[in-house]
Design a protein around this motif. Structure first.
Motif, PDB file in Angstrom:
ATOM      1  N   TRP A   2      -8.290  -0.781   3.524  1.00 48.46           N
ATOM      2  CA  TRP A   2      -7.675  -0.832   2.202  1.00 48.46           C
ATOM      3  C   TRP A   2      -8.466  -0.004   1.199  1.00 48.46           C
ATOM      4  O   TRP A   2      -7.903   0.726   0.394  1.00 48.46           O
ATOM      5  N   ILE A  51      -1.626   3.255  -8.674  1.00 54.38           N
ATOM      6  CA  ILE A  51      -2.597   2.154  -8.635  1.00 54.38           C
ATOM      7  C   ILE A  51      -2.047   0.948  -9.387  1.00 54.38           C
ATOM      8  O   ILE A  51      -2.144  -0.199  -8.925  1.00 54.38           O
ATOM      9  N   TYR A  66     -11.075  -0.760  -8.197  1.00 55.96           N
ATOM     10  CA  TYR A  66      -9.676  -1.151  -8.036  1.00 55.96           C
ATOM     11  C   TYR A  66      -9.459  -1.984  -6.773  1.00 55.96           C
ATOM     12  O   TYR A  66      -8.600  -2.872  -6.746  1.00 55.96           O
ATOM     13  N   PHE A  67     -10.265  -1.741  -5.741  1.00 55.28           N
ATOM     14  CA  PHE A  67     -10.189  -2.608  -4.564  1.00 55.28           C
ATOM     15  C   PHE A  67     -10.647  -4.019  -4.919  1.00 55.28           C
ATOM     16  O   PHE A  67     -10.072  -5.014  -4.467  1.00 55.28           O
ATOM     17  N   ARG A  80      -6.527   8.290  -2.102  1.00 56.89           N
ATOM     18  CA  ARG A  80      -5.567   8.620  -3.167  1.00 56.89           C
ATOM     19  C   ARG A  80      -6.292   9.133  -4.404  1.00 56.89           C
ATOM     20  O   ARG A  80      -5.828  10.084  -5.068  1.00 56.89           O
ATOM     21  N   SER A 117     -12.856   3.576  -6.825  1.00 55.73           N
ATOM     22  CA  SER A 117     -12.126   3.000  -5.693  1.00 55.73           C
ATOM     23  C   SER A 117     -12.549   1.561  -5.454  1.00 55.73           C
ATOM     24  O   SER A 117     -11.708   0.678  -5.249  1.00 55.73           O
ATOM     25  N   ILE A 141      -7.281   3.553  -1.045  1.00 56.78           N
ATOM     26  CA  ILE A 141      -7.481   3.789  -2.482  1.00 56.78           C
ATOM     27  C   ILE A 141      -8.348   5.023  -2.706  1.00 56.78           C
ATOM     28  O   ILE A 141      -8.024   5.897  -3.521  1.00 56.78           O
ATOM     29  N   TRP A 198       0.799  -1.224   0.000  1.00 59.05           N
ATOM     30  CA  TRP A 198       0.000   0.000   0.000  1.00 59.05           C
ATOM     31  C   TRP A 198       0.827   1.267   0.000  1.00 59.05           C
ATOM     32  O   TRP A 198       0.327   2.339  -0.335  1.00 59.05           O
ATOM     33  N   LEU A 208       0.815   3.784  -2.941  1.00 58.76           N
ATOM     34  CA  LEU A 208      -0.134   4.880  -3.096  1.00 58.76           C
ATOM     35  C   LEU A 208       0.314   6.129  -2.334  1.00 58.76           C
ATOM     36  O   LEU A 208      -0.347   7.162  -2.390  1.00 58.76           O
TER      37      LEU A 208
END
Length: 196
Positions: free
Chosen positions: A119, A72, A149-150, A126, A146, A123, A59, A62
């Motif tokens: 988490w 990412i 992408y998670f 950011r 978000s 994301i 992480w 980011l």
């Protein structure tokens, strides 16, 4: 503590016995209870350790000053690389594979859900910064992007656990990045939601 984390990671909460934990930590049962209180409390500590380790390995991509899209992509690639490294630890993601069904103790479920939410928050934060700084269109649905992408992080964890090799996961990452607003493959940027 690392030994307990790896054991829970490999076997899951239910399949890990107190005897397993005592052997992994090289301590007797009374000492195990004295040190941690319960199997549930030890699991919560293991999740906390897992979160600290993954923040350093994954992480931090980011938070290192890269443009958001590159950050990412770096996160997803690092996740694929690390979770297919089953020589160093069990394959896949401990938190992704953890169940939150009704048979799980409440403290364990809370720890798992908080880890996943943390988490997602990293994301989202950011991408919010990226939109403010003009890296994303003002119309971007930051919340939806978000979660997308998670979900890729989670998908990589599942597929790595199933033995999908890194090169195939790398291809998935490239496809996922084509969904980035403004990419040539993106026909239109997602609309900004009120929740974002």
């Amino acid at each position: 503590m690392t030994e307990a984390m790896l054991l829970f990671w490999r076997k899951g909460f239910h399949a890990t016995s107190l005897r397993d934990l005592g052997e992994a930590l090289d301590i007797r049962m009374p000492s195990l209870y004295a040190a941690f209180g319960s199997k549930e409390a030890l699991y919560v500590e293991a999740v906390d350790l897992y979160m600290r380790v993954t923040r350093t390995l994954l992480w931090q991509h980011l938070e290192n000053g890269e443009p958001a899209r590159a950050a990412i992509r770096a996160l997803l690639l690092a996740t694929a690389k690390e979770l297919t490294n089953d020589e160093a630890h069990p394959g896949g993601c401990m938190v992704t594979f953890a169940t939150t069904d009704e048979d799980m103790p409440a403290d364990v479920v809370t720890a798992i859900r908080q880890a996943r939410e943390a988490w997602l928050d990293i994301i989202r934060e950011r991408l919010q910064v990226a939109m403010k700084e003009g890296e994303l269109p003002d119309s971007t649905d930051v919340n939806g992007l978000s979660r997308f992408y998670f979900s890729m992080v989670q998908s990589i964890g599942i597929q790595a656990h199933d033995g999908v090799p890194y090169p195939e996961l790398e291809t998935i990452v490239d496809i996922a990045m084509s969904a980035w607003p403004g990419s040539p493959a993106t026909s239109a940027a997602p609309k900004k939601s009120r929740a974002a």
